[in-house]
Design an enzyme around this catalytic site. Sequence first.
Site, PDB file in Angstrom:
ATOM      1  N   HIS A   1       0.830  -1.202   0.000  1.00  0.00           N
ATOM      2  CA  HIS A   1       0.000   0.000   0.000  1.00  0.00           C
ATOM      3  C   HIS A   1       0.869   1.258   0.000  1.00  0.00           C
ATOM      4  O   HIS A   1       2.076   1.198   0.229  1.00  0.00           O
ATOM      5  CB  HIS A   1      -0.938   0.019   1.217  1.00  0.00           C
ATOM      6  CG  HIS A   1      -2.160  -0.822   1.046  1.00  0.00           C
ATOM      7  ND1 HIS A   1      -2.188  -2.159   1.371  1.00  0.00           N
ATOM      8  CD2 HIS A   1      -3.401  -0.525   0.567  1.00  0.00           C
ATOM      9  CE1 HIS A   1      -3.389  -2.645   1.120  1.00  0.00           C
ATOM     10  NE2 HIS A   1      -4.139  -1.678   0.631  1.00  0.00           N
TER      11      HIS A   1
ATOM     12  N   LYS B   1      -0.765   4.960   4.458  1.00  0.00           N
ATOM     13  CA  LYS B   1      -1.695   4.035   5.117  1.00  0.00           C
ATOM     14  C   LYS B   1      -1.272   3.826   6.564  1.00  0.00           C
ATOM     15  O   LYS B   1      -0.089   3.582   6.846  1.00  0.00           O
ATOM     16  CB  LYS B   1      -1.735   2.699   4.380  1.00  0.00           C
ATOM     17  CG  LYS B   1      -2.793   1.738   4.935  1.00  0.00           C
ATOM     18  CD  LYS B   1      -3.025   0.558   4.017  1.00  0.00           C
ATOM     19  CE  LYS B   1      -4.038  -0.419   4.586  1.00  0.00           C
ATOM     20  NZ  LYS B   1      -5.360   0.208   4.820  1.00  0.00           N
TER      21      LYS B   1
END
Length: 267
Positions: free
Chosen positions: A155, A159
């Site tokens: 990600h 995040k």
Amino acid sequence: MMNVAIIGAAGRMGTRLIHAVCETKGLTLSTAVERDGHPQLGMDAGLIAGAGELGVPLTSDLDAAVAAADVLIDFTFPEVTLNNLAVCARHGKMLVSGSTGFTPEQKHQVEEFAKTIPVVLAPNMSIGVNACFKLLKEAARILGDDFDVEVVELHHNRKKDSPSGTAVRMGEVVAEVLGRDYNQVANYHREGMCGERTHAEIGMQTVRGGDIVGEHTVYFIGMGERIEISHRAMSRDMFARGAARACVWLQGQPPGLYDMQDVLGLS
């Protein structure tokens, strides 16, 4: 028409949700919410999102926004989601949430709210990811205990939770089929002389960097062969479309806690 409220409407996910709601038959954007002090409060939410003027000003009044809507879409954080659930329950309104990172106690609180209102809570609203959940069940059933299982997720660098809620759910799905307790077999960390890999463990590996929207791969690794089930997100639009679809599906549903497997008829 279902009236939809979106919280975090001026953010990266919120603007994509505005587009998805506007493009989904049967839905209309009624209210768009942001935090107190947000510099764009009062501006047209459609213009902020690049969806054209919608006549829906950005507001910080969550209570009034929920009261004017049929369903609230929430992609925030567990603490914020629980507050949003309390407001929705007070007004008898539905909630669709893609928030992740809930503790067991927070999940229990969500379940309590869902006894009074319909709630869709899913770690990933993508139709493709939910198809992967179904495929993982079948793969684990066929392969059984003869293959080692590793989950790798990537990600973007902003995040906050790790591993992702989607990766955790993938691990849980496989563990359930194999008759294992995910919380006992998940291995989040290997370093130094950590010993040989145990047969029952499910490795959970995390990568963070740049602007990766989201990538997940589950490896089933046997002797002389390897099976990979992967999903790669190209944009946030797929999450937004899934949330819009969940809103439409919720209409007429009784109080309860649902996920995207229910929405897609995959349960």
